[in-house]
Structures are given as structure tokens and as C-alpha cells.
Design an enzyme around this catalytic site. Structure first.
Site, PDB file in Angstrom:
ATOM      1  N   ILE A  22     -22.815   2.200   1.871  1.00 23.75           N
ATOM      2  CA  ILE A  22     -24.041   1.402   1.702  1.00 23.75           C
ATOM      3  C   ILE A  22     -23.678   0.008   1.211  1.00 23.75           C
ATOM      4  O   ILE A  22     -22.862  -0.145   0.298  1.00 23.75           O
ATOM      5  CB  ILE A  22     -24.990   2.061   0.670  1.00 23.75           C
ATOM      6  CG1 ILE A  22     -25.393   3.457   1.141  1.00 23.75           C
ATOM      7  CG2 ILE A  22     -26.228   1.185   0.423  1.00 23.75           C
ATOM      8  CD1 ILE A  22     -26.111   4.280   0.087  1.00 23.75           C
TER       9      ILE A  22
ATOM     10  N   HIS B 169     -25.171  -2.283  -0.839  1.00 27.62           N
ATOM     11  CA  HIS B 169     -26.296  -2.275  -1.777  1.00 27.62           C
ATOM     12  C   HIS B 169     -26.898  -3.670  -1.926  1.00 27.62           C
ATOM     13  O   HIS B 169     -26.205  -4.688  -1.755  1.00 27.62           O
ATOM     14  CB  HIS B 169     -25.825  -1.788  -3.153  1.00 27.62           C
ATOM     15  CG  HIS B 169     -25.486  -0.323  -3.185  1.00 27.62           C
ATOM     16  ND1 HIS B 169     -26.447   0.659  -3.149  1.00 27.62           N
ATOM     17  CD2 HIS B 169     -24.292   0.322  -3.244  1.00 27.62           C
ATOM     18  CE1 HIS B 169     -25.856   1.846  -3.185  1.00 27.62           C
ATOM     19  NE2 HIS B 169     -24.549   1.678  -3.232  1.00 27.62           N
TER      20      HIS B 169
ATOM     21  N   CYS C   8      -9.780  17.152  21.330  1.00 26.48           N
ATOM     22  CA  CYS C   8      -9.130  15.874  21.643  1.00 26.48           C
ATOM     23  C   CYS C   8      -7.826  15.600  20.907  1.00 26.48           C
ATOM     24  O   CYS C   8      -7.092  14.692  21.294  1.00 26.48           O
ATOM     25  CB  CYS C   8     -10.097  14.713  21.412  1.00 26.48           C
ATOM     26  SG  CYS C   8     -10.644  14.545  19.714  1.00 26.48           S
TER      27      CYS C   8
ATOM     28  N   ARG D  80     -14.891   8.094  -7.808  1.00 29.61           N
ATOM     29  CA  ARG D  80     -15.153   6.717  -8.249  1.00 29.61           C
ATOM     30  C   ARG D  80     -14.162   6.375  -9.366  1.00 29.61           C
ATOM     31  O   ARG D  80     -14.052   7.139 -10.333  1.00 29.61           O
ATOM     32  CB  ARG D  80     -16.582   6.590  -8.778  1.00 29.61           C
ATOM     33  CG  ARG D  80     -17.666   7.012  -7.784  1.00 29.61           C
ATOM     34  CD  ARG D  80     -18.985   7.165  -8.534  1.00 29.61           C
ATOM     35  NE  ARG D  80     -20.080   7.640  -7.701  1.00 29.61           N
ATOM     36  CZ  ARG D  80     -20.381   8.923  -7.510  1.00 29.61           C
ATOM     37  NH1 ARG D  80     -19.624   9.887  -8.012  1.00 29.61           N
ATOM     38  NH2 ARG D  80     -21.428   9.265  -6.782  1.00 29.61           N
TER      39      ARG D  80
ATOM     40  N   GLU E 291       0.857  -1.195   0.000  1.00 32.06           N
ATOM     41  CA  GLU E 291       0.000   0.000   0.000  1.00 32.06           C
ATOM     42  C   GLU E 291       0.892   1.245   0.000  1.00 32.06           C
ATOM     43  O   GLU E 291       1.841   1.319   0.767  1.00 32.06           O
ATOM     44  CB  GLU E 291      -0.916  -0.029   1.235  1.00 32.06           C
ATOM     45  CG  GLU E 291      -1.660   1.260   1.522  1.00 32.06           C
ATOM     46  CD  GLU E 291      -2.475   1.776   0.339  1.00 32.06           C
ATOM     47  OE1 GLU E 291      -3.251   1.010  -0.235  1.00 32.06           O
ATOM     48  OE2 GLU E 291      -2.305   2.963  -0.011  1.00 32.06           O
TER      49      GLU E 291
ATOM     50  N   VAL F 234       4.217   1.461  -5.395  1.00 30.21           N
ATOM     51  CA  VAL F 234       4.792   0.681  -6.493  1.00 30.21           C
ATOM     52  C   VAL F 234       5.150   1.650  -7.618  1.00 30.21           C
ATOM     53  O   VAL F 234       4.296   2.389  -8.119  1.00 30.21           O
ATOM     54  CB  VAL F 234       3.795  -0.401  -6.984  1.00 30.21           C
ATOM     55  CG1 VAL F 234       4.303  -1.081  -8.243  1.00 30.21           C
ATOM     56  CG2 VAL F 234       3.549  -1.414  -5.876  1.00 30.21           C
TER      57      VAL F 234
ATOM     58  N   SER G 150     -18.904   2.292  -7.734  1.00 30.39           N
ATOM     59  CA  SER G 150     -19.996   1.747  -6.933  1.00 30.39           C
ATOM     60  C   SER G 150     -20.673   0.632  -7.734  1.00 30.39           C
ATOM     61  O   SER G 150     -20.826   0.786  -8.952  1.00 30.39           O
ATOM     62  CB  SER G 150     -20.995   2.858  -6.607  1.00 30.39           C
ATOM     63  OG  SER G 150     -21.958   2.379  -5.735  1.00 30.39           O
TER      64      SER G 150
HETATM   65  C1  LIG Z   1     -18.753   9.188  -3.496  1.00 31.82           C
HETATM   66  C2  LIG Z   1     -18.721   7.681  -3.539  1.00 31.82           C
HETATM   67  C3  LIG Z   1     -19.738   6.941  -2.952  1.00 31.82           C
HETATM   68  C4  LIG Z   1     -19.708   5.542  -3.014  1.00 31.82           C
HETATM   69  N1  LIG Z   1     -20.653   4.835  -2.339  1.00 31.82           N
HETATM   70  C5  LIG Z   1     -20.621   3.474  -2.335  1.00 31.82           C
HETATM   71  C6  LIG Z   1     -21.560   2.736  -1.576  1.00 31.82           C
HETATM   72  O1  LIG Z   1     -22.366   3.294  -0.848  1.00 31.82           O
HETATM   73  N2  LIG Z   1     -21.532   1.389  -1.668  1.00 31.82           N
HETATM   74  C7  LIG Z   1     -20.631   0.730  -2.442  1.00 31.82           C
HETATM   75  O2  LIG Z   1     -20.712  -0.499  -2.532  1.00 31.82           O
HETATM   76  N3  LIG Z   1     -19.675   1.402  -3.130  1.00 31.82           N
HETATM   77  C8  LIG Z   1     -19.639   2.761  -3.078  1.00 31.82           C
HETATM   78  N4  LIG Z   1     -18.678   3.476  -3.730  1.00 31.82           N
HETATM   79  C9  LIG Z   1     -17.650   2.738  -4.462  1.00 31.82           C
HETATM   80  C10 LIG Z   1     -16.556   2.234  -3.518  1.00 31.82           C
HETATM   81  O3  LIG Z   1     -16.117   3.239  -2.630  1.00 31.82           O
HETATM   82  C11 LIG Z   1     -15.374   1.764  -4.372  1.00 31.82           C
HETATM   83  O4  LIG Z   1     -15.854   0.857  -5.328  1.00 31.82           O
HETATM   84  C12 LIG Z   1     -14.307   1.070  -3.545  1.00 31.82           C
HETATM   85  O5  LIG Z   1     -13.957   1.822  -2.413  1.00 31.82           O
HETATM   86  C13 LIG Z   1     -13.062   0.837  -4.397  1.00 31.82           C
HETATM   87  O6  LIG Z   1     -12.129   0.181  -3.582  1.00 31.82           O
HETATM   88  P1  LIG Z   1     -10.713  -0.237  -4.148  1.00 31.82           P
HETATM   89  O7  LIG Z   1     -10.071  -1.042  -3.093  1.00 31.82           O
HETATM   90  O8  LIG Z   1     -10.884  -0.863  -5.486  1.00 31.82           O
HETATM   91  O9  LIG Z   1      -9.957   1.159  -4.363  1.00 31.82           O
HETATM   92  P2  LIG Z   1      -9.229   2.055  -3.238  1.00 31.82           P
HETATM   93  O10 LIG Z   1      -9.969   2.098  -1.983  1.00 31.82           O
HETATM   94  O11 LIG Z   1      -8.878   3.356  -3.878  1.00 31.82           O
HETATM   95  O12 LIG Z   1      -7.909   1.245  -2.959  1.00 31.82           O
HETATM   96  C14 LIG Z   1      -6.813   1.275  -3.830  1.00 31.82           C
HETATM   97  C15 LIG Z   1      -5.562   1.390  -2.990  1.00 31.82           C
HETATM   98  O13 LIG Z   1      -4.433   1.296  -3.846  1.00 31.82           O
HETATM   99  C16 LIG Z   1      -3.443   2.157  -3.351  1.00 31.82           C
HETATM  100  N5  LIG Z   1      -2.507   2.442  -4.443  1.00 31.82           N
HETATM  101  C17 LIG Z   1      -2.728   3.162  -5.563  1.00 31.82           C
HETATM  102  N6  LIG Z   1      -1.614   3.230  -6.314  1.00 31.82           N
HETATM  103  C18 LIG Z   1      -0.675   2.514  -5.662  1.00 31.82           C
HETATM  104  C19 LIG Z   1       0.688   2.232  -5.920  1.00 31.82           C
HETATM  105  N7  LIG Z   1       1.317   2.702  -7.003  1.00 31.82           N
HETATM  106  N8  LIG Z   1       1.378   1.471  -5.029  1.00 31.82           N
HETATM  107  C20 LIG Z   1       0.785   0.977  -3.904  1.00 31.82           C
HETATM  108  N9  LIG Z   1      -0.508   1.249  -3.599  1.00 31.82           N
HETATM  109  C21 LIG Z   1      -1.234   1.993  -4.467  1.00 31.82           C
HETATM  110  C22 LIG Z   1      -4.237   3.380  -2.909  1.00 31.82           C
HETATM  111  O14 LIG Z   1      -3.512   4.193  -2.004  1.00 31.82           O
HETATM  112  C23 LIG Z   1      -5.462   2.743  -2.298  1.00 31.82           C
HETATM  113  O15 LIG Z   1      -5.341   2.548  -0.898  1.00 31.82           O
HETATM  114  C24 LIG Z   1     -18.667   4.875  -3.695  1.00 31.82           C
HETATM  115  C25 LIG Z   1     -17.629   5.628  -4.266  1.00 31.82           C
HETATM  116  C26 LIG Z   1     -17.637   7.012  -4.168  1.00 31.82           C
HETATM  117  C27 LIG Z   1     -16.491   7.797  -4.717  1.00 31.82           C
END
Ligand SMILES: Cc1cc2nc3c(=O)[nH]c(=O)nc-3n(C[C@H](O)[C@H](O)[C@H](O)COP(=O)(O)OP(=O)(O)OC[C@H]3O[C@@H](n4cnc5c(N)ncnc54)[C@H](O)[C@@H]3O)c2cc1C
Length: 476
Positions: free
Chosen positions: A48, A50, A442, A313, A32, A174, A339
Site C-alpha cells: 500500500i 499510504h 511452469c 516489520r 546485498e 556484510v 510501515s
Molecule cells: C506485513 C507487513 C506489511 C507491510 N505493509 C506495508 C504497506 O502496505 N505500505 C508500506 O508503506 N509499508 C509496509 N510495510 C513496511 C515495509 O515493508 C518496510 O518498511 C520496508 O519494506 C522496509 O524496507 P527496508 O529496505 O528498510 O528493509 P528490507 O527490505 O528488509 O531491506 C534490507 C536489506 O538488507 C539486506 N541485509 C541485511 N543484512 C545484511 C548484511 N549483513 N549484509 C548485506 N545485506 C544485508 C537484507 O537482505 C535486505 O534485502 C509492511 C511490513 C510488513 C512486515
């Protein structure tokens, strides 16, 4: 050390995949770039779980959402002690002429396997959701939807994966990936080189860049920004369900969202942007969210808002991209996880394990897999009698550090013992600093506790990693 699998990205996708792979006799490394897990998209969303409605029946994200919801409701929430509440959702219409739209969503949801869908009339709504405005005429009731704390979901998965043998390294961005001629990869992160047979790319907004580094520039991520506005806890009971309007082509619309911590939320907006770091909120966003929310519950006012944030997103076309890349054998992309990615993550993880197996990774179950994780104590969730019992066992539960959110010194020490290394890490795990005063009272106490627990000086304590130090040592 050579790993079987390196997972890049400790958001909800990477965390769920890590836990799933930790069932097997494998060496798994989770890299990470940020100081802690859950600092990417997974920290800034609506929280949420869903049900699966509002997705085309033929979509990958549709069936992964339904399966993810099932896994969370039936196993994961109880196994990992998550604060999941299955409160149900309503998709409302403002004109009875839109009832065919609700029927279509119902039919498509049923095709995907969503259970218990029911169209309800105004009399039902008056009884079960009394704060709705007069414009609302009917709704689709979706009982299987729920709410969760998104970051605590990630922390629970990572913690359990680590307990089962996964190695987590944070602050490791990375920057290069070399494919070896025989098979496997060398991954350069934070100046170190790590080797693995397989890479799972779960890098969220940066998944296109990681895929290109590995030799498969096959898609592009376009961020779609969503602004969200948190309301004061005194409005906790403003709604009994999560309330949606009819969805648009690009989003589920502006919602009224119950949260697992009590503060209701309104939002999000949905506007494409080119900047993967633009987390600003805007006057236009606020106006759009307030108008959308007030059409459903007119008593919501700007004065109820205590905090706001935006999330991006990671969009790569209409659906998720979850596949092995022929252009870079050994690379599995988990990309375009917009999402409902939070909901789908447990099902995505099972799918990724299947893809890895199909491409030659041996999946032998461990003799012992620690399935359960004890639920952390949150005073704001327990009764006064339980609080008394906790204080009798450990007086630090009676030492309240965050007055707004009722968080004790014991909970803060526990969060640090479970991995919190930054002020945001403490906040996401405990809620200390999340209330109306935003940490005004705090923060210094939390820093003192962090210094005691971690043994580093207060000048090294950051909000969210290097560059966000709060105190500067003038002598240096
Ligand atoms: C406004 C909003 C509302 C949403 N609401 C919902 C909801 O209610 N319900 C739902 O199911 N989904 C929801 N989503 C979608 C959901 O948040 C995402 O689909 C999900 O969080 C994606 O997770 P991820 O692990 O794929 O990406 P991320 O959480 O972004 O994780 C990717 C990780 O990779 C790391 N990374 C990136 N590049 C590198 C690198 N070069 N080297 C090492 N690490 C790296 C990043 O730091 C990050 O921690 C919402 C999204 C948004 C923006």
C-alpha cells in the site's frame, strides 16, 4: 575501488537511496546479502502506498509518508513505469460512537498535509463499496492512498540506479566493518574488502547488527510479524478501495487490500517475535485475519485463499531512526523502517542525501541523469489488441509459459535480462508461478529458459539463492 558511499541492503530503502544518490557525481556501491534485491522485508508486505493518515502529526514517519506518497504519485510512478494505482482507502467504523476517532484521524492527517479527507456515511458506502457488511456504519475516505507491486518498485529503483552508475553486488553479506583512523570505513562482505567514506545502513531487520559492527550499538530491532492471506483473482472486484478498520496501538489493523496484480489480500496480523527468521503462518493468524476481514466484507471465505505468507516489520521504538551516528562518524542509519516504509522510501532517500551533505559529502549533480525507465510488458495488464500487436513483433509473447497468470516466454526472458537470477526473482518480476497452481505447470519451463539465457546448468538454478536448488546432480 574506494566508494564515496556504501549502502548496505537492497530493500526499498537502500534502492531508493541508491537511485537518489545516482543523480550526483559520486561512486556508490550497493551491497546485498541475498541473491537478488527485494528478498528482505520489502518482498513481504501489503503493497500500500499510504496517504499518511494513522500516524502522529509530530512523527518522522508521518511526514515522510506524506512526502513519499506525493513523490510516488507525481513523479516516480510515471518516471519508472510502475504499476501504481491510486484507488483510495476507507477507514471504517462499526459504531457511530467511534465517529470522534475518525474525526481525530482526519484532523491529524490534515495537520500532516494529507489532502481530500472526507467522512462518508452509509449511503455513500452503499453506492461506492457495495460489498461492505451491515456492521459498517461510516468511514473516513482517503483518496490519495494507492497500491503498488512492492518488489517491482524495488527492481525499478535498483535498475535505474545501476543505469545511472551505481554498482550493485548481491550475495555479499556484510560481516565486519572497520573504521579507519583518518576517516572512512573498510567493509568486509562475501570475503572481499570494500572501502568508503560513508556508510548508509539500510539493512532492515539486521540494521541494529550493522550499526553495532560500525561502532554504534545505539538501538535494537524487534521484529513484528504480519501474516497475510492472498485471495483468488476471481475475487478481484470484491472491493473498490483498500479497507481499514480503526487502528490499534501497534498496527493499522486487519485490512482488505487491493493489489496491483489483481488478487485481493487480507491481513496483516501484528505480533512481536524474537526470531528475525520466523516467517511462519499460523492457524491463529488465519482465524484472526478471516474474522477481521469478514466483519468488513462478510462474503470473504477461507475457500477464497490461494496463498499465504508473513513478513516481519523491523521495529525500533515508535518511529523511524534516520540519523548520522556521532559514535561512528560517517555512518548514517536508516533503521526501524516499519510501515509505512514502502511509501516513505523516496522521501527517506532525499533526507539521507541531505544528512550526507550536512556531514561533508559533496553533492554535485551529474550533467546527465537518466530519469526514465521503460515500463516492462505484462500481458495480464494489456488488452487483447495490444497482445496481438506484441505477438506480431515478437512471437515469444504468444508462447504462454505460466497459464494461471498469463506470462509469456518473452516476459521471462526480459526479466532475466533485467537481473532475475532465481526462480523467485522471475516470479516477483513477472508473476509466473504466482497463480493457483504455484508453478506446478511452469517451473520446469522457466528453468529451461533460465538455463538458455544464463548459460548455467539446471542444477545451479535456485528458488532464492544457494541452498534452495531444485535439482540435485547425483553424479557429484
Ligand atoms: C506485513 C507487513 C506489511 C507491510 N505493509 C506495508 C504497506 O502496505 N505500505 C508500506 O508503506 N509499508 C509496509 N510495510 C513496511 C515495509 O515493508 C518496510 O518498511 C520496508 O519494506 C522496509 O524496507 P527496508 O529496505 O528498510 O528493509 P528490507 O527490505 O528488509 O531491506 C534490507 C536489506 O538488507 C539486506 N541485509 C541485511 N543484512 C545484511 C548484511 N549483513 N549484509 C548485506 N545485506 C544485508 C537484507 O537482505 C535486505 O534485502 C509492511 C511490513 C510488513 C512486515
Amino acid at each position: 575501488m574506494v566508494s564515496d558511499v556504501i549502502i548496505i541492503g537492497a530493500g526499498i530503502s537502500g534502492a531508493a537511496i541508491a537511485r537518489e544518490l545516482s543523480r550526483y557525481k559520486l561512486k556508490v556501491l550497493l551491497l546485498e546479502k541475498e541473491a537478488e534485491p527485494a528478498f528482505g522485508v520489502s518482498k513481504s508486505n501489503s503493497g500500500i502506498i499510504h496517504a499518511g493518515t494513522q500516524n502522529p502529526p509530530s512523527s518522522l514517519k508521518g511526514w515522510l509518508c506524506v512526502e513519499g506518497n506525493r513523490l510516488i504519485c507525481t513523479q516516480i510512478a510515471s518516471d519508472l513505469g510502475l504499476d501504481f494505482v491510486q484507488c483510495g482507502q476507507l477507514i471504517v467504523v462499526f459504531d457511530l460512537a467511534d465517529l470522534p476517532e475518525l474525526e481525530k484521524i482526519k484532523k491529524e492527517g490534515e495537520e500532516l498535509g494529507v489532502k481530500g479527507l472526507e467522512i462518508v456515511d452509509r449511503a455513500w458506502l452503499d453506492k461506492n463499496e457495495p460489498n461492505l457488511g451491515p456492521e459498517v456504519k461510516a468511514a473516513l475516505y482517503v483518496p490519495s492512498a494507492g497500491i503498488i507491486s512492492p518488489y517491482r518498485f524495488v527492481y525499478a529503483l535498483v535498475e535505474n540506479a545501476v543505469k545511472n552508475g551505481v554498482r550493485l553486488l548481491t550475495s555479499r553479506r556484510v560481516t565486519a566493518i572497520r573504521r579507519k583512523e583518518t576517516n572512512g570505513f573498510e567493509v568486509v562482505a562475501g570475503g572481499e574488502v570494500f572501502r568508503a567514506r560513508f556508510i548508509v545502513n539500510a539493512a532492515g531487520l539486521f540494521a541494529d547488527e550493522i550499526s553495532a559492527l560500525a561502532g554504534a550499538p545505539t538501538f535494537k530491532i524487534v521484529p513484528r510479524k504480519g501474516e497475510e492471506y492472498l485471495l483468488d483473482k476471481k475475487r478481484e472486484h470484491i472491493a473498490n478501495h483498500i479497507i481499514f478498520p480503526l487502528p490499534s496501538k501497534t498496527s493499522k489493523g486487519v485490512l482488505i487490500i487491493k493489489t496491483s496484480d489483481g488478487n485481493p489480500m487480507i491481513g496483516p496480523t501484528a505480533h512481536d517475535t524474537l526470531d528475525k527468521t520466523d516467517l511462519s503462518t499460523t492457524d491463529e493468524g488465519l482465524a484472526e485475519v478471516l474474522a477481521g476481514a469478514r466483519r468488513m466484507i462478510p462474503s470473504i471465505s477461507a475457500g477464497d485463499i490461494i496463498a499465504y505468507f508473513s513478513g516481519l516489520r523491523p521495529v525500533a521504538g515508535k518511529d523511524f531512526i534516520i540519523r548520522h551516528e556521532a559514535a561512528a562518524p560517517g555512518l548514517v542509519n536508516v533503521a526501524g523502517i516499519q510501515s509505512p516504509g514502502l511509501t516513505s522510501a523516496p522521501a527517506i532517500a532525499v533526507m539521507v542525501a541531505d544528512i550526507l551533505k550536512a556531514h561533508g559529502l559533496k553533492l554535485d549533480l551529474k550533467e546527465e541523469f537518466h530519469r526514465l525507465r521503460p515500463r516492462p510488458v505484462h500481458l495480464f495488464q494489456v488488452s487483447p489488441e495490444e497482445t496481438r500487436q506484441l505477438i506480431a513483433k515478437n512471437p515469444a509473447y504468444g508462447d504462454i509459459v505460466c497459464r494461471c497468470e498469463l506470462v509469456s516466454a518473452a516476459e521471462i526472458r526480459d526479466a532475466i535480462k533485467h537481473g532475475a537470477r532465481t526462480l523467485d526473482g522471475v516470479k516477483f518480476r513477472t508473476r509466473a508461478q504466482s497463480g493457483r497452481c504455484h508453478g506446478g505447470f511452469c517451473t520446469t519451463r522457466i528453468m529451461k529458459i533460465m538455463r538458455e539465457e544464463l548459460g548455467f546448468p539446471v542444477t545451479a538454478i535456485t528458488k532464492r539463492g544457494p541452498g534452495s536448488e531444485l535439482i540435485k546432480d547425483e553424479r557429484q
